[in-house]
Every structure is written in C-alpha cells, then in structure tokens.
Design an enzyme around this catalytic site. Structure first.
Site, PDB file in Angstrom:
ATOM      1  N   ARG A 125      -6.255   0.172  10.910  1.00 52.63           N
ATOM      2  CA  ARG A 125      -6.021   0.524  12.322  1.00 52.63           C
ATOM      3  C   ARG A 125      -6.533  -0.569  13.255  1.00 52.63           C
ATOM      4  NH1 ARG A 125      -7.054   6.919  10.819  1.00 52.63           N
ATOM      5  NH2 ARG A 125      -5.017   7.095   9.805  1.00 52.63           N
ATOM      6  N   PHE A 177       0.880  -1.170   0.000  1.00 51.33           N
ATOM      7  CA  PHE A 177       0.000   0.000   0.000  1.00 51.33           C
ATOM      8  C   PHE A 177       0.915   1.217   0.000  1.00 51.33           C
ATOM      9  CE2 PHE A 177      -2.177   3.167   2.738  1.00 51.33           C
ATOM     10  CZ  PHE A 177      -3.480   3.170   2.255  1.00 51.33           C
ATOM     11  N   TRP A 235       8.708   4.280   2.868  1.00 52.62           N
ATOM     12  CA  TRP A 235       8.231   3.449   3.985  1.00 52.62           C
ATOM     13  C   TRP A 235       7.187   2.431   3.532  1.00 52.62           C
ATOM     14  CZ3 TRP A 235      11.166   3.117   7.941  1.00 52.62           C
ATOM     15  CH2 TRP A 235      11.993   4.200   8.268  1.00 52.62           C
ATOM     16  N   GLU A 293       0.330   3.680  10.093  1.00 53.54           N
ATOM     17  CA  GLU A 293      -1.123   3.709   9.852  1.00 53.54           C
ATOM     18  C   GLU A 293      -1.823   4.796  10.676  1.00 53.54           C
ATOM     19  OE1 GLU A 293      -3.053   0.100   8.898  1.00 53.54           O
ATOM     20  OE2 GLU A 293      -1.181  -0.876   8.341  1.00 53.54           O
TER      21      GLU A 293
HETATM   22  N1  CAA Z   1     -13.337   7.518   5.587  1.00 49.28           N
HETATM   23  C1  CAA Z   1     -13.886   8.075   4.490  1.00 49.28           C
HETATM   24  N2  CAA Z   1     -13.671   9.375   4.111  1.00 49.28           N
HETATM   25  C2  CAA Z   1     -12.867  10.108   4.902  1.00 49.28           C
HETATM   26  C3  CAA Z   1     -12.258   9.593   6.069  1.00 49.28           C
HETATM   27  C4  CAA Z   1     -12.533   8.244   6.413  1.00 49.28           C
HETATM   28  N3  CAA Z   1     -12.002   7.688   7.496  1.00 49.28           N
HETATM   29  N4  CAA Z   1     -11.509  10.559   6.635  1.00 49.28           N
HETATM   30  C5  CAA Z   1     -11.631  11.653   5.872  1.00 49.28           C
HETATM   31  N5  CAA Z   1     -12.456  11.374   4.810  1.00 49.28           N
HETATM   32  C6  CAA Z   1     -12.886  12.304   3.764  1.00 49.28           C
HETATM   33  C7  CAA Z   1     -13.526  13.556   4.363  1.00 49.28           C
HETATM   34  O1  CAA Z   1     -14.888  13.358   4.607  1.00 49.28           O
HETATM   35  C8  CAA Z   1     -13.259  14.593   3.293  1.00 49.28           C
HETATM   36  O2  CAA Z   1     -14.223  14.407   2.274  1.00 49.28           O
HETATM   37  P1  CAA Z   1     -14.900  15.679   1.518  1.00 49.28           P
HETATM   38  O3  CAA Z   1     -13.808  16.254   0.660  1.00 49.28           O
HETATM   39  O4  CAA Z   1     -16.011  15.086   0.704  1.00 49.28           O
HETATM   40  O5  CAA Z   1     -15.362  16.624   2.584  1.00 49.28           O
HETATM   41  C9  CAA Z   1     -11.909  14.172   2.720  1.00 49.28           C
HETATM   42  O6  CAA Z   1     -11.731  12.785   3.048  1.00 49.28           O
HETATM   43  C10 CAA Z   1     -10.757  14.974   3.298  1.00 49.28           C
HETATM   44  O7  CAA Z   1     -10.798  14.804   4.702  1.00 49.28           O
HETATM   45  P2  CAA Z   1     -10.111  15.815   5.730  1.00 49.28           P
HETATM   46  O8  CAA Z   1     -10.435  17.218   5.314  1.00 49.28           O
HETATM   47  O9  CAA Z   1     -10.467  15.363   7.096  1.00 49.28           O
HETATM   48  O10 CAA Z   1      -8.564  15.562   5.413  1.00 49.28           O
HETATM   49  P3  CAA Z   1      -7.288  16.135   6.139  1.00 49.28           P
HETATM   50  O11 CAA Z   1      -6.341  16.594   5.109  1.00 49.28           O
HETATM   51  O12 CAA Z   1      -7.683  17.086   7.242  1.00 49.28           O
HETATM   52  O13 CAA Z   1      -6.622  14.820   6.759  1.00 49.28           O
HETATM   53  C11 CAA Z   1      -6.166  13.154   8.404  1.00 49.28           C
HETATM   54  C12 CAA Z   1      -7.203  14.038   7.681  1.00 49.28           C
HETATM   55  C13 CAA Z   1      -6.980  12.419   9.457  1.00 49.28           C
HETATM   56  C14 CAA Z   1      -5.072  13.955   9.063  1.00 49.28           C
HETATM   57  C15 CAA Z   1      -5.583  12.168   7.381  1.00 49.28           C
HETATM   58  O14 CAA Z   1      -4.741  12.814   6.449  1.00 49.28           O
HETATM   59  C16 CAA Z   1      -4.817  11.028   8.017  1.00 49.28           C
HETATM   60  O15 CAA Z   1      -5.412  10.052   8.508  1.00 49.28           O
HETATM   61  N6  CAA Z   1      -3.468  11.120   8.001  1.00 49.28           N
HETATM   62  C17 CAA Z   1      -2.637  10.002   8.442  1.00 49.28           C
HETATM   63  C18 CAA Z   1      -2.204   9.203   7.264  1.00 49.28           C
HETATM   64  C19 CAA Z   1      -1.762   7.835   7.657  1.00 49.28           C
HETATM   65  O16 CAA Z   1      -2.400   7.152   8.451  1.00 49.28           O
HETATM   66  N7  CAA Z   1      -0.668   7.404   7.049  1.00 49.28           N
HETATM   67  C20 CAA Z   1      -0.195   6.067   7.282  1.00 49.28           C
HETATM   68  C21 CAA Z   1       0.610   5.626   6.110  1.00 49.28           C
HETATM   69  S1  CAA Z   1       0.257   4.038   5.554  1.00 49.28           S
HETATM   70  C22 CAA Z   1       1.138   2.961   6.512  1.00 49.28           C
HETATM   71  O17 CAA Z   1       1.640   3.272   7.551  1.00 49.28           O
HETATM   72  C23 CAA Z   1       1.117   1.614   5.940  1.00 49.28           C
HETATM   73  C24 CAA Z   1       2.198   0.673   6.285  1.00 49.28           C
HETATM   74  O18 CAA Z   1       3.179   0.569   5.621  1.00 49.28           O
HETATM   75  C25 CAA Z   1       1.971  -0.296   7.390  1.00 49.28           C
END
Ligand code: CAA
Length: 382
Positions: free
Chosen positions: A244, A123, A157, A364
């Site tokens: 998560r 991913f 990563w 994540e």
């Molecule tokens: N489910 C569905 N839609 C969602 C959602 C969810 N959980 N969260 C947000 N959205 C939607 C919102 O409703 C919004 O939609 P609209 O444009 O229609 O209004 C859109 O997405 C944008 O949402 P936000 O304005 O809330 O976005 P943001 O820029 O403020 O970011 C955040 C929100 C929670 C900070 C998000 O960016 C986040 O979770 N960041 C962390 C990223 C992360 O977890 N990275 C991990 C990397 S992967 C990894 O680690 C894998 C590995 O190798 C093991």
C-alpha cells in the site's frame, strides 16, 4: 523533525527520475496503446537497483530504506504508471514477503533474480469470487503423506501473471481453520500443473500485463512453503501493508505528472484575453491540487518512516494509500477539466493519467477496505 533526505535517497531518486524521463515517459503512449509489456525498461530498472530497493545488497538489491522506495516509485510512476505497477509488485509484494518470511535458500533463489531484473515476480491472492474478502479463497493445497502439497484452483487479476517466472501463491491448506488455514507457497511457473489464462484488457496501466492463472495438480515441495503452514493470511496482510506504500507512491507520481502538465498549460492557454491561470476558478483548482499532492506525499513518507523504524505500519499505510489514491483521482480529473478538449484527446497524456489513476483506488485493497482498516485501528471495534 527533519524533512530533509539523505544523499543516498536523493541519488536513487535521481537515477529513477533520469530513467523515467529519458526511457520510460517517451514510450508510455506506445505501451498504453499496444499493451506491450515493457521488458527492456524493466530490465534497465533492475540493473539500476530499482526492482529490489529495500533488498540487501547480498541478495542483489540496492540495500536502501522505505523512504528511498517512495521517492523512486514516485519518479517512475510520473514517467508511466504501468511501469510503476510492475516495479511495485516486484519490490513490495514479491521481494518484501520473501525477505521477511523466507528461508535463506528462498532468499537466494527468488529474491536475487527479481531484484536484479532478470525475472519478473507476481503475487496471487485474488480469485474470481474473492477479492476484498480474501479468506473466501477456494484454491486448495492438499498435503500428501510425503509432505508435499497438491495445488488446484484459479487466481485472477494477477499483475505480471503473463510474464512472471516466480509467484507467491496463497492457497487454503486447512479449510476448516479459515484465515488460519491459508498457506503461502513459492511457485515456479515453468513447472507442470501451472497454466495461464487470457490477458485482461484494462482501462489503464495497460502495459502491466494482468491475467488469470490456474493450478491443475501442481506439486509444491515442503521447501516451497513460505513461512509456516497456516501463516499465509498474515503474510499476505503484512505484505499488502508494504504494497500500500508502493501504490500510494504510484498515485502520487501519476498525480504529480498531471499537476505539472496543468501548471504549464494554465500559463500558456489564453481565454478572454488572459492566461487561464489568472482566473480565480483555475487558481482555486491549482491550490487544491497542490495541497492534496503534498498531503499525500507527507502521509506516504510517514508510513515509510514507520516501516523503516521496524514498527507496525498497517494504519499509516492504509491512511497513505486512501489519501493518495483519492487525491490522484481528483487531481487527474481536475487536470482533464482544465485542459478541456485537449485533456480528453489522446494527443496529450492527461486522459491516460486519468485512466491510470483509477486503479489505485481499487487494487491492493479498495478505498472501502482502507477505510475499514483505519476505522478498526482507530476504534478498536470490529
Ligand atoms: N498484518 C498482520 N496480521 C494481520 C493484518 C496485518 N496487516 N491484518 C490482519 N491480520 C491478522 C489478524 O490479526 C488476524 O489474526 P488472528 O487470527 O491471530 O486474530 C487475522 O489476520 C485475520 O484478520 P481479520 O479477522 O482482520 O481478517 P478479515 O477477514 O476481517 O479481513 C481485511 C481483513 C482487512 C478485510 C482483509 O481481508 C483485506 O485487507 N482485504 C483486502 C485484500 C486485498 O487488499 N486484496 C488485494 C489483492 S492483491 C493486488 O491487488 C495485487 C496486485 O495485483 C497489484
């Protein structure tokens, strides 16, 4: 409210426990020391349905529910955290997203290979300059007149990146639109334009290979788009909600292994003429470890239950991950402390549990991001 598990859930838990204790735990020290990717064990987990637990049987999976996924993940993580990282990415971040958003052809092509353990999935969201702020990505997918996309950029990563056959990639297709300009693509790593960078040396989960990947004029066809164009950010967020639950389960498995080792140790180890488990300071630690472990498990099962009901579970998943990862860090810290010098020595697995636990507070979505998600959900404010 019924706290009992079904026969099928218990059977899967039993299969996972047997493989974890007989095959995975005995080689955990070797995999940690060498960083060697545990391909044979991953195949074995796949053959037993553990790489596609929630994948319907028609696509090669076990056809089970999110509760079964939690139970099995905890067992594998208790055997070795690195194995459970690979398992979590295959199940939650790879198969889950394709099952929810993929076409029938994508499900047949990509999900089956991963669920049966024949190939490894990955991913790709994070970039060198964008982690928590995922919409700041620079990887570009430029649409051509014939409907194909030319992809250029770097992702970092990437768990299982060095060995993955297929990757779910997120790239900016319409930069002016921000989060709504991100599109998800299915990537075949054997195709031209895909490259891998060096494998990251890590503090823990060392056998789960992690690397940077690069796209140089990689061509994706319209049928490689996952979901709709511009829907990528929501797909990533939804997939991470499921992920998560997986990481919370992993944290519980690591913490349980450290807790169980500590329970044995405090009965055997003597100081000042008595087993150290009779000392009140040790007893307080044991009681607190057990409370945090049970709380983490119950919150994670709740998130899995809500997911299984088909309702939105973003908040429950964030609460579970935050609680379980911080519990794992605290419990493994206490376990090392109670074991004293032996906890610090590589002769016992305690120091590995401690190192492995740390990542659960980072990937994540960091603990800070989980708090942000929870607070936004609770207050309705942004
Ligand atoms: N489910 C569905 N839609 C969602 C959602 C969810 N959980 N969260 C947000 N959205 C939607 C919102 O409703 C919004 O939609 P609209 O444009 O229609 O209004 C859109 O997405 C944008 O949402 P936000 O304005 O809330 O976005 P943001 O820029 O403020 O970011 C955040 C929100 C929670 C900070 C998000 O960016 C986040 O979770 N960041 C962390 C990223 C992360 O977890 N990275 C991990 C990397 S992967 C990894 O680690 C894998 C590995 O190798 C093991």
């Amino acid at each position: 409210m019924d706290f009992s598990f079904t026969e099928e859930q218990l059977m899967l838990q039993d299969v996972a426990r047997r493989i974890a204790q007989e095959k995975i735990a005995p080689s955990a020290e070797h995999h940690d020391r060498t960083g060697e990717f545990p391909l044979d064990n991953i195949r074995l987990l796949g053959e037993n349905g553990l790489m596609g637990i929630e994948v319907p049987t028609e696509y090669g999976g076990a056809g089970m529910d999110p509760i079964a996924y939690v139970l099995a993940m905890v067992e594998v993580a208790a055997g070795d955290a690195a194995h459970s990282t690979i398992m979590s990415v295959n199940n939650s971040l790879f198969c889950n997203g394709i099952l929810t958003h993929g076409s029938e052809a994508q499900k047949q092509k990509y999900v089956r290979a991963i669920a049966e353990g024949e190939a490894i999935g990955a991913f790709a969201l994070t970039e060198p300059q964008s982690g928590s702020d995922a919409t700041a990505m620079r990887c570009r997918a430029v649409k051509q007149a014939d409907g194909s996309y030319v992809i250029n950029g770097k992702k970092s990563w990437i768990t299982s990146g060095p060995v993955a056959k297929y990757i779910v990639l997120f790239a900016m297709s319409e930069p002016d639109k921000g989060a709504r300009g991100i599109t998800a693509f299915m990537i075949d790593t054997d195709k031209a334009g895909f490259g891998r960078g060096k494998t990251e040396p890590k503090l823990g989960i060392r056998a789960s290979a992690t690397c940077e990947i690069e796209f140089n004029d990689y061509v994706a066809q319209p049928e490689d788009v996952l979901g709709q164009e511009g829907e990528g950010f929501k797909i990533a967020m939804g997939v991470l909600d499921a992920g998560r639950i997986g990481i919370a389960s992993q944290a519980i498995g690591i913490a349980r292994a450290a807790y169980e080792a500590t329970l044995e140790y405090v009965k055997d180890r003597k100081a000042f003429g008595a087993a150290i488990g009779t000392f009140q300071m040790t007893q307080a630690k044991i009681a607190d470890m057990k409370c945090k472990l049970d709380a983490a498990l119950l919150l994670t099962l709740r998130a899995a239950w809500v997911k299984g009901e088909g309702k939105r579970f973003s908040n429950e998943a964030a609460i579970a991950k935050l609680t379980a990862s911080e519990a794992a860090m605290w419990i493994t810290h206490q376990a090392v402390q109670i074991h004293g010098g032996m906890g610090y020595s590589k002769e016992m697995p305690l120091e590995r549990y401690f190192r492995d636990a740390k990542i659960t507070e980072i990937y994540e979505g960091t603990s800070e991001i989980q708090r942000l998600v929870i607070a936004r959900n609770e207050t309705g404010l942004r």
